[in-house]
Each structure stands twice: as C-alpha cells, then as structure tokens.
Write a protein that holds these residues in place. Structure first.
Motif, mmCIF file in Angstrom:
data_model
loop_
_atom_site.group_PDB
_atom_site.id
_atom_site.type_symbol
_atom_site.label_atom_id
_atom_site.label_comp_id
_atom_site.label_asym_id
_atom_site.label_seq_id
_atom_site.Cartn_x
_atom_site.Cartn_y
_atom_site.Cartn_z
ATOM 1 N N MET A 90 35.291 55.797 42.752
ATOM 2 C CA MET A 90 34.791 55.670 41.292
ATOM 3 C C MET A 90 35.304 56.597 40.348
ATOM 4 N N ALA A 91 35.695 57.680 40.910
ATOM 5 C CA ALA A 91 36.082 58.841 39.989
ATOM 6 C C ALA A 91 37.519 58.490 39.655
ATOM 7 N N LEU A 92 38.143 57.441 40.196
ATOM 8 C CA LEU A 92 39.607 57.034 39.956
ATOM 9 C C LEU A 92 39.287 55.599 39.179
ATOM 10 N N MET A 93 38.291 55.346 38.419
ATOM 11 C CA MET A 93 38.438 54.003 37.709
ATOM 12 C C MET A 93 39.548 53.794 36.898
ATOM 13 N N PRO A 94 39.928 52.743 36.762
ATOM 14 C CA PRO A 94 41.253 52.411 35.560
ATOM 15 C C PRO A 94 40.895 52.958 34.337
ATOM 16 N N ALA A 95 39.734 52.972 33.760
ATOM 17 C CA ALA A 95 39.303 53.541 32.491
ATOM 18 C C ALA A 95 39.696 54.855 32.000
ATOM 19 N N LEU A 96 39.969 55.666 33.395
ATOM 20 C CA LEU A 96 40.403 56.675 33.369
ATOM 21 C C LEU A 96 41.575 57.232 32.366
ATOM 22 N N TRP A 97 42.652 56.124 32.557
ATOM 23 C CA TRP A 97 43.600 56.096 31.667
ATOM 24 C C TRP A 97 43.383 55.707 30.338
ATOM 25 N N GLY A 98 42.513 55.060 29.998
ATOM 26 C CA GLY A 98 42.073 54.365 28.745
ATOM 27 C C GLY A 98 41.097 53.092 28.901
ATOM 28 N N GLU A 99 40.386 52.981 28.150
ATOM 29 C CA GLU A 99 39.292 51.979 28.269
ATOM 30 C C GLU A 99 39.946 50.595 28.287
ATOM 31 N N GLU A 100 41.304 50.306 27.719
ATOM 32 C CA GLU A 100 41.563 49.010 27.888
ATOM 33 C C GLU A 100 42.211 48.710 29.018
ATOM 34 N N TYR A 101 42.115 49.526 30.053
ATOM 35 C CA TYR A 101 42.751 49.325 31.509
ATOM 36 C C TYR A 101 41.301 49.069 32.474
ATOM 37 N N TYR A 102 40.257 49.003 32.007
ATOM 38 C CA TYR A 102 39.042 48.624 32.696
ATOM 39 C C TYR A 102 38.870 47.367 33.566
ATOM 40 N N LEU A 103 39.456 46.401 32.785
ATOM 41 C CA LEU A 103 39.687 45.080 33.343
ATOM 42 C C LEU A 103 40.345 45.017 34.774
ATOM 43 N N LEU A 104 41.112 46.201 34.937
ATOM 44 C CA LEU A 104 41.990 45.978 36.199
ATOM 45 C C LEU A 104 41.120 46.121 37.579
ATOM 46 N N GLY A 105 39.917 46.823 37.410
ATOM 47 C CA GLY A 105 39.166 47.123 38.487
ATOM 48 C C GLY A 105 38.636 45.712 38.868
ATOM 49 N N PRO A 106 37.778 44.843 37.961
ATOM 50 C CA PRO A 106 37.315 43.358 38.502
ATOM 51 C C PRO A 106 38.598 42.741 39.006
ATOM 52 N N LEU A 107 39.749 42.700 38.283
ATOM 53 C CA LEU A 107 40.847 41.924 38.617
ATOM 54 C C LEU A 107 41.379 42.235 40.026
ATOM 55 N N PHE A 108 41.346 43.627 40.456
ATOM 56 C CA PHE A 108 41.629 44.031 41.755
ATOM 57 C C PHE A 108 40.579 43.637 42.666
ATOM 58 N N ILE A 109 39.407 43.503 42.472
ATOM 59 C CA ILE A 109 38.298 43.256 43.572
ATOM 60 C C ILE A 109 38.534 41.492 43.466
ATOM 61 N N LEU A 110 38.748 40.689 42.457
ATOM 62 C CA LEU A 110 38.935 39.343 42.495
ATOM 63 C C LEU A 110 40.130 38.952 43.516
ATOM 64 N N ILE A 111 41.253 39.795 43.139
ATOM 65 C CA ILE A 111 42.652 39.473 43.966
ATOM 66 C C ILE A 111 42.208 39.713 45.562
ATOM 67 N N MET A 112 41.455 40.726 45.813
ATOM 68 C CA MET A 112 41.205 41.068 47.197
ATOM 69 C C MET A 112 40.088 40.016 47.826
ATOM 70 N N LEU A 113 39.319 39.502 47.096
ATOM 71 C CA LEU A 113 38.369 38.539 47.579
ATOM 72 C C LEU A 113 38.833 37.479 47.834
ATOM 73 N N VAL A 114 39.789 36.919 46.808
ATOM 74 C CA VAL A 114 40.495 35.586 46.970
ATOM 75 C C VAL A 114 41.463 35.738 48.298
#
Length: 142
Positions: A90-114
C-alpha cells in the motif's frame, strides 16, 4: 417458408459461441473499466504512501521509495497489529508517482482477477472433464 425453416433450425457452432462469449465478457467489463477513470486516493492511502512519496520527490530513486515502504511497514509493526506485507505494498501505490496513475491499481486488480479466473476455470475444465479448447472458452468467459 424455406427461409423461416432455416432461421428456426439454425444452430450455433462451438466457435461462434466461444467468440460471442468473449465479446460478451469484454462488453461486460467496459463499465468497470470506465469506473476506473474516477478512482482517487483517499484518507489512509495518503498516510501509507507519505514516506515513499517524500523519498520519491526528494531523490527520484526507486531504492529510496522501497526504503520508504519498508519504513512504513516497520512503523505500523510498532503502532498497529495487522498485515504488514500489504502495508508495504500500500505504501507503493501508483499515486506515489502522481494521482493520474492511481487507476493502475484497480486495473492491475481487474487483470489479476480475470486472468486468474480464466486460467483456473480452463485448467479445471480440462483436467476434470477433458473439455476441448472451444468448449472451455464460453465457461471461462462467464
């Protein structure tokens, strides 16, 4: 009359059913992908990533970002009982590099789930029932 007979006697082939199932899966994922555009970090996301973010802004070094994540997990070890490996991530969340990258977290979770469901269903159908590839695809897409 012959045309109506052809329409009512039409049978879907295995390939067509497989293709339609995959198309249905993609169509059903569109709203989820659309919702990802609105994800934003909230309260505890900032607290967990604060040290890593500060290291990133100061040094732009991945080593120091990982050091910040480890420091956050270590701090939580002393302050709170919980799942410390997840705090590290959680300390390495994508928004660490900018808030515009925060959607990468749910995208990663969706890809792993599917992909996980896809592989697990495919392997199960193949091993237990000996299903062929075209027979497995519709059930994998469900």
């Amino acid at each position: 009359m012959e045309t109506l007979k052809k329409i009512f006697n039409f049978q879907f082939g295995r390939r067509l059913i497989a293709i339609l199932s995959i198309i249905a899966l993609i169509i059903l994922l569109i709203p989820v992908l659309r919702l990802m555009l609105y994800t934003a970090p909230w309260y505890d996301d900032y607290n967990y990533a604060l040290t890593s973010r500060n290291y990133w802004l100061e040094t732009h070094s991945l080593f120091y970002v990982l050091k910040g994540a480890f420091s956050t997990a270590q701090t939580m070890w002393y302050a709170w009982q919980g799942t410390f490996s997840s705090i590290f991530f959680m300390a390495l969340m994508p928004a660490l590099w900018g808030e515009e990258y925060y959607l990468l977290g749910p995208l990663f979770i969706l890809i792993m789930l599917v992909s996980g469901s896809w592989v697990l269903t495919g392997v199960t159908l193949k091993r237990l029932f000996g299903a062929q590839r075209l027979d497995r695809l519709p059930l994998q897409a469900i």
